[in-house]
Scaffold this active site. Structure first.
Site, PDB file in Angstrom:
ATOM      1  N   ASN A  54      -9.157  -3.618   4.985  1.00 14.56           N
ATOM      2  CA  ASN A  54     -10.000  -3.403   6.162  1.00 14.56           C
ATOM      3  C   ASN A  54     -10.900  -4.589   6.512  1.00 14.56           C
ATOM      4  OD1 ASN A  54      -9.471  -0.956   7.596  1.00 14.56           O
ATOM      5  ND2 ASN A  54     -10.048   0.169   5.773  1.00 14.56           N
ATOM      6  N   ASN A 106      -2.174  -5.680   9.842  1.00 15.38           N
ATOM      7  CA  ASN A 106      -2.042  -5.505   8.392  1.00 15.38           C
ATOM      8  C   ASN A 106      -0.929  -6.363   7.788  1.00 15.38           C
ATOM      9  OD1 ASN A 106      -3.974  -3.630   8.906  1.00 15.38           O
ATOM     10  ND2 ASN A 106      -2.784  -1.839   8.293  1.00 15.38           N
ATOM     11  N   ASN A 109     -13.129   8.117   4.030  1.00  8.32           N
ATOM     12  CA  ASN A 109     -12.815   6.904   3.276  1.00  8.32           C
ATOM     13  C   ASN A 109     -14.034   6.475   2.487  1.00  8.32           C
ATOM     14  OD1 ASN A 109     -10.146   6.281   4.006  1.00  8.32           O
ATOM     15  ND2 ASN A 109     -10.837   5.520   5.993  1.00  8.32           N
ATOM     16  N   SER A 161      -8.360   0.300  11.000  1.00 12.35           N
ATOM     17  CA  SER A 161      -9.426   1.007  11.720  1.00 12.35           C
ATOM     18  C   SER A 161     -10.654   0.110  11.861  1.00 12.35           C
ATOM     19  CB  SER A 161      -9.790   2.288  10.975  1.00 12.35           C
ATOM     20  OG  SER A 161     -10.227   1.978   9.669  1.00 12.35           O
ATOM     21  N   LYS A 208      -7.669   4.615  -3.104  1.00 13.91           N
ATOM     22  CA  LYS A 208      -7.698   4.376  -1.656  1.00 13.91           C
ATOM     23  C   LYS A 208      -8.831   3.399  -1.318  1.00 13.91           C
ATOM     24  CE  LYS A 208      -7.182   6.549   2.839  1.00 13.91           C
ATOM     25  NZ  LYS A 208      -7.191   7.776   3.662  1.00 13.91           N
TER      26      LYS A 208
END
Lengths: 329, 329
Positions: free
Chosen positions: A215, A225, A121, A277, A207
């Site tokens: 996040n 979320n 990421n 995450s 992304k």
């Protein structure tokens, strides 16, 4: 000689998922997994990778597939190379693992037909790899496959997604294109929908934008979320972060999808029950990906003489939350 | 006829502290306490105010002073006025309680010699009172006395401080000055160090700046006051919020103390073990003072065409935390 060799670096949820599915896809592939800790290596050798389909909550009664790829410490892998055999080193660890020693270890694994595939990421990892590894040998992968780990050896394929592959700089004449095609073929056979992208940087940024909104906010607010867009002032913050990131992408001449905001809301809806995450990392006292995601954005902006004020604030808040994890009250 | 009459509005930690100390200071004062809830009224009538000196943790074995001032619902107070008797209506509730009905109830308590004394944090409450109450009748108080409540009837005087009094607009010819002197005399006799200030707005803003840094950050990061400057990225956020607030004060031509940053760090040190009121409110699911503190700053800035970006972000985060209090994960 097998058709291709895979060295999966990192045995987190995604590393175990890719290793297990590739190993299960037939004898044409040689698969090995590189881990950092000796206990982790021993556990994987003793028990194999246990791969479950579905969510941890739903499938506790089902039997997992058990796979036994080769397992080694990073320093033990990739020594012997077979001429004419393509070798993919798939990096599934977090960008925060990319210290100079790690990069040298990856470099040492490489033979004449090795490709390093970054699944990270955020942004900034290519620059770290380039200190030792030629840019032409680096491929980028962006995946929306869902995975969750329930132990050192057990991973859950929680959602089917798509994987895009591309080179840092697209060049149809480069051998990187043939390598990408072979990689896509292997991934498809293993059950992953895979696309080649001429402009992977654009996908990386898309992304990145989505991650940079979801996040940090879920981590700071400690919500799942799906709650983010439900709370009015949180929705305002999402929009603020989104607009700042899009202004940054525009300054870099990146043409991102015009409906990216709708995609972002769609991600929140589709993963409504998930803890991001970053929230999971904070709650478990692990370092987060804030440096690769928000930190990457803030630093890119700095290079352009821009300040992303809201990103900078959430960056500092998440850093402070990491720093205070032991002292929270 | 007693020398002065006090109507303490609100029976939180500070309201109970002021009511008890004033009532204990001698028969020269008439003291009544106005509460909102009937059960609260009944509990205070039955048990009196229990006043402890020191911290809750330290003094559990000591006997509190027990005081029985008059207790009433807001609508029951202030009906009869005695000619020539000065009457102080001391508002110790949060600014968020200042709805139109509340302001009308306060207005209804007032006689010809009544003064409304605002002890609120933040800014914006004078504007709310002015809808019904003449500005000349409003005094402002800023206190650093420390108090904590351990039940509906029990308050702890956790730290000695100072109280400053002043009029919204200083005018030495106004009867407000005589009223302030009388009020200061009563407070001093009750054991509160008290000063008259010709520029109370400056003091209001100094407390506002300090609160706008400490309160939202401790609430978002869930740390005690002393930890804030210890975490490097939290210290950066403190400085960012401080600089934005000071720029705002400068735009309003307010000359705040040049060493206010050092005072802020000193407050963190002196109250290192405390959880800020905003953190306590969030953790108990109560509404916070974010509207009066950060909201006040952000709105003042808006009137001047300025944006306080970091304050706006922490404002939205605290609002989102209030909104998600039931859904936190």
């Amino acid at each position: 000689m097998s058709e291709a060799r895979f060295t999966i670096v990192g045995a987190g949820s995604m590393g175990l998922l890719f290793a297990a599915k590739l190993a299960l896809s037939g004898h044409a592939l040689e698969v090995e997994v590189g881990v950092k800790r000796r206990e982790h290596k021993e556990a994987l050798i003793a028990e194999g990778i246990k791969l479950h389909d579905g969510n941890v909550d739903e499938g506790k009664d089902k039997q997992p597939a058990i796979v036994h790829p080769a397992i080694g410490l990073l320093t033990e892998l990739g020594q012997a190379h077979t001429l004419g055999q393509v070798h993919f080193i798939v990096l599934t660890v977090k960008q925060s693992a990319f210290n100079p020693e790690f990069v040298r270890e990856i470099r040492a694994m490489m033979g004449p037909e090795s490709w390093v595939v970054c699944m990270q990421n955020g942004i900034g990892h290519v620059e770290l790899l380039e200190l030792e590894i030629p840019r032409e040998r680096i491929l980028l992968g962006i995946t929306t496959e869902g995975a969750m780990k329930s132990s050192d050896v057990e991973t859950w394929h929680t959602g089917k997604g798509e994987t895009s592959l591309g080179a840092v700089v697209y060049n149809p004449a480069s051998p990187a294109l043939a390598a990408q095609k072979k990689l896509a073929e292997c991934l498809e056979r293993a059950g992953f929908r895979t696309f080649l992208s001429k402009d992977i940087t654009r996908r990386v940024w898309q992304k990145l934008v989505i991650n940079s909104v979801i996040n940090p906010l879920t981590a700071i607010l400690q919500v799942r979320n799906g709650q983010l867009p439900e709370i009015p002032s949180s929705l305002q913050l999402m929009r603020e972060l989104f607009d700042e990131a899009m202004a940054m992408a525009a300054a870099l001449q990146l043409k991102l999808d015009t409906e990216l905001w709708e995609q972002l809301l769609e991600v929140c809806r589709k993963t409504a029950g998930n803890r991001s995450s970053m929230l999971q990392d904070l709650q478990s006292g692990r370092p987060t990906e804030i440096e690769a995601i928000t930190g990457g954005l803030v630093r890119e902006a700095g290079k352009m003489g821009m300040t992303l004020q809201t990103h900078q604030t959430v960056y500092r808040l998440v850093k402070a939350l990491e720093g205070s994890a032991t002292g929270r009250d």
